[in-house]
Design an enzyme around this catalytic site. Sequence first.
Site, PDB file in Angstrom:
ATOM      1  N   GLU A  29       0.836  -1.196   0.000  1.00  0.00           N
ATOM      2  CA  GLU A  29       0.000   0.000   0.000  1.00  0.00           C
ATOM      3  C   GLU A  29       0.875   1.251   0.000  1.00  0.00           C
ATOM      4  OE1 GLU A  29      -2.277  -0.749   3.558  1.00  0.00           O
ATOM      5  OE2 GLU A  29      -2.977  -2.653   2.729  1.00  0.00           O
ATOM      6  N   GLU A  61      -4.771  -6.493   2.990  1.00  0.00           N
ATOM      7  CA  GLU A  61      -3.566  -7.164   3.500  1.00  0.00           C
ATOM      8  C   GLU A  61      -3.523  -8.656   3.206  1.00  0.00           C
ATOM      9  OE1 GLU A  61      -5.129  -4.753   5.106  1.00  0.00           O
ATOM     10  OE2 GLU A  61      -3.544  -3.245   5.239  1.00  0.00           O
ATOM     11  N   PHE A  84       2.155  -1.384   8.454  1.00  0.00           N
ATOM     12  CA  PHE A  84       2.512  -1.438   9.881  1.00  0.00           C
ATOM     13  C   PHE A  84       2.447  -2.889  10.344  1.00  0.00           C
ATOM     14  CE2 PHE A  84       1.333   2.950   9.426  1.00  0.00           C
ATOM     15  CZ  PHE A  84       2.156   3.635  10.313  1.00  0.00           C
ATOM     16  N   ASP A  86       1.427  -4.140  12.967  1.00  0.00           N
ATOM     17  CA  ASP A  86       0.164  -4.455  13.630  1.00  0.00           C
ATOM     18  C   ASP A  86      -0.878  -4.985  12.637  1.00  0.00           C
ATOM     19  OD1 ASP A  86       0.609  -2.422  16.286  1.00  0.00           O
ATOM     20  OD2 ASP A  86       1.587  -1.867  14.415  1.00  0.00           O
ATOM     21  N   ILE A  88      -0.433  -6.881  10.119  1.00  0.00           N
ATOM     22  CA  ILE A  88      -0.183  -8.228   9.632  1.00  0.00           C
ATOM     23  C   ILE A  88      -1.249  -9.182  10.179  1.00  0.00           C
ATOM     24  CG2 ILE A  88       1.325  -9.059  11.483  1.00  0.00           C
ATOM     25  CD1 ILE A  88       2.615  -9.567   8.145  1.00  0.00           C
ATOM     26  N   HIS A 130      -0.499   0.788  16.068  1.00  0.00           N
ATOM     27  CA  HIS A 130       0.602   1.120  15.156  1.00  0.00           C
ATOM     28  C   HIS A 130       1.965   1.050  15.835  1.00  0.00           C
ATOM     29  CE1 HIS A 130      -2.871   2.866  13.032  1.00  0.00           C
ATOM     30  NE2 HIS A 130      -2.148   2.757  11.941  1.00  0.00           N
TER      31      HIS A 130
END
Lengths: 324, 321
Positions: A29, A61, A84, A86, A88, A130
């Site tokens: 992104e 994602e 970020f 987070d 994932i 984040h």
Amino acid sequence: MAEITYREALKAGLREEMARDKTVFLMGEDIGLNWGGAFKVTKGLAEEFGEDRVRDTPISENTIAGAAVGAAITGLRPVAEIMFGDLITLAMDQVCNQAAKMRYMFGGQTSVPLVIRTVFGGGKNIASHHSQSLESWFMHTPGLKIAVPAFAYDVKGLIKTAIRDPDPVMFFEHKLVYDKKEEVPDEDYTIPFGEASVKREGADVTIWGTFLMVHKALAVAEELAKEGISVEVIDPRTLVPLDKKTLIESVKKTGRLVLVTEETKTGATTAEIAAIVQEEAFDWLDAPIKRVNAPDTPVPFAPSLEEYFIPDEKRIAQAVRDIV
Amino acid sequence: MVSKKTLVELYTRTLKVRLFEEKVWDLFGQNLVPGTLHLYLGQEAVAAGITAAMKDSDWVQSTHRGHGHVIAKGADPKKALAELLGKKTGSCKGKGGSMHITEFDAGVLGATGVVASGLPIAVGAALSSQMKGTNDVVACFFGDGASNNGTFGESLNMAAIWKLPVIWVVENNFYAMGTPIKLTCPSENIAARADGYCTPNVVVDGNNALEVYEAAVEAVKRARDGDGPTLIECKTYRKRGHSRFDPAKYRPKEEAEHWLSRDPVDIIKEIAIKEGAITEKEAEKIRKKLEKEMEEAGKFAVESDYPEPEKALEDVYAEEF
Ligand SMILES: Cc1ncc(C[n+]2csc(CCOP(=O)(O)OP(=O)(O)O)c2C)c(N)n1
Ligand SMILES: [Mg+2]
């Protein structure tokens, strides 16, 4: 050889691999023309290699990761960026159930040569979604390799190894090391996975840590040297494969171990390392192994709260003093 | 109308999948298949019709109900059956079983135990084809239930914006385990969802291999011409329950009778005979030959050895460390 930032070194590694191998491409992104990545790691690469190979994606994602899997098993070498660490969480199926297991559950028929880059760590007051450090989740998933570079020299050599590796590599970065500078060779070099780096030699106590904590440990070592305490600092550079040998040898020399990461304490990588050391070097330990981690809470927002949350030099130094 | 040769091919492929699954059922009855099974019985025409429109170098992405996709794409029945029995001669060396049955060399990207997880992988494989310029297409199979997962939206979107050579094949057998699709999808056709992703879509009788094939030919052409993805919704029906011991009592009697009276093998055979592509006798000859092939495959699987236990430690990484 020039002094460049971690960010520049990482970009140089990506650029060299893209120039070397046409099958390497980047997707994620806002990594392309308009933005160059949320942390500007890929800035300029879309201009250089085209939007096909530096591919902006929708905010999807799980499909970013899954498309990387599909591309990898059919002959490309994707480097996917998750903005970020987070986030994932939205791609866990593709990372942990698909990428990690394909070689195994298909009986060796498939290789999954992909890299997923993402960034962990607090210190920017951007709160619970984040700022996390989630590397231990992936250490618990056989089939993945994990790189955790904390220095400019290491990040360039490791990203190149990651891209050339036949297995899926989780390539974790840290927000507060992007601007750290170091001498980095201009030419092509790789750093093998599974080789720790002894960042400072010492005799009295070993500190093992990752990311920003290695930098803090080095500052602590400098301070403690003035008090006559000699600290050895080890950066594993990759968690899988893990260089146990360097760590065990160091512990056998110093007899004392402090483990420092920014992860919340329970189930962190440091817990695994402590278990390994007591299994393999119990008789050499002169004191209990100390862990310095974040508390078991989400990452807080307010500067006063976040500063309390992230381990600092004082806590690391205290842990060392507690056992020497 | 398609050629006679194609009709024979469609009949042969449909029947091959049927006979493979009957062999599986037979071995299962002898307690030789560990774990669970999601049989493809009843849906054979979908895999047959789609794969008959594809080349060897094209890819299929499979599901938890994957035996049919793998066999129709050309996987070796011997290795496939051995895999289901957990034998070392299996295509995955006994590490995958029914839910991960795959033969990469036959163009199968993989079968997956996670519903709807194949769609993103198909996107990546199609991206590979586009970036490398191989002109290969990817057919991605998934169920009605899978179309309710987030990957459906993400992947249809990504394939559409990049005009990827993908064929989305929805096998709408009206149930996700016991949940009827009418409880979980607001429109009658799942295909309607593709409109939102500007993806051409069509609904076909999934028990009619010829109808499936004709839709697939068009979709494959669109994909190869660089005009992007197509979604084909195939209405079909499981002959048996969802998995191993499910008697599928939740399906209304009339509905089940209607669908089960429309056997995919009979339907394509009838068409082939009517079109003069094949005689009853020739059809029987093909059946005999395939029965023999499955018999031999079964024998091979049964007689193969189980993997040595320590093999469990291999194939995690390319090289051990
Ligand atoms: C993500 C996920 N959720 C739930 C399951 C359990 N499960 C296995 S098959 C299935 C139903 C799938 O229905 P559908 O997609 O229509 O395929 P069908 O079984 O009808 O072929 C479910 C819920 C799973 N394997 N994966
Ligand atoms: Mg279904």
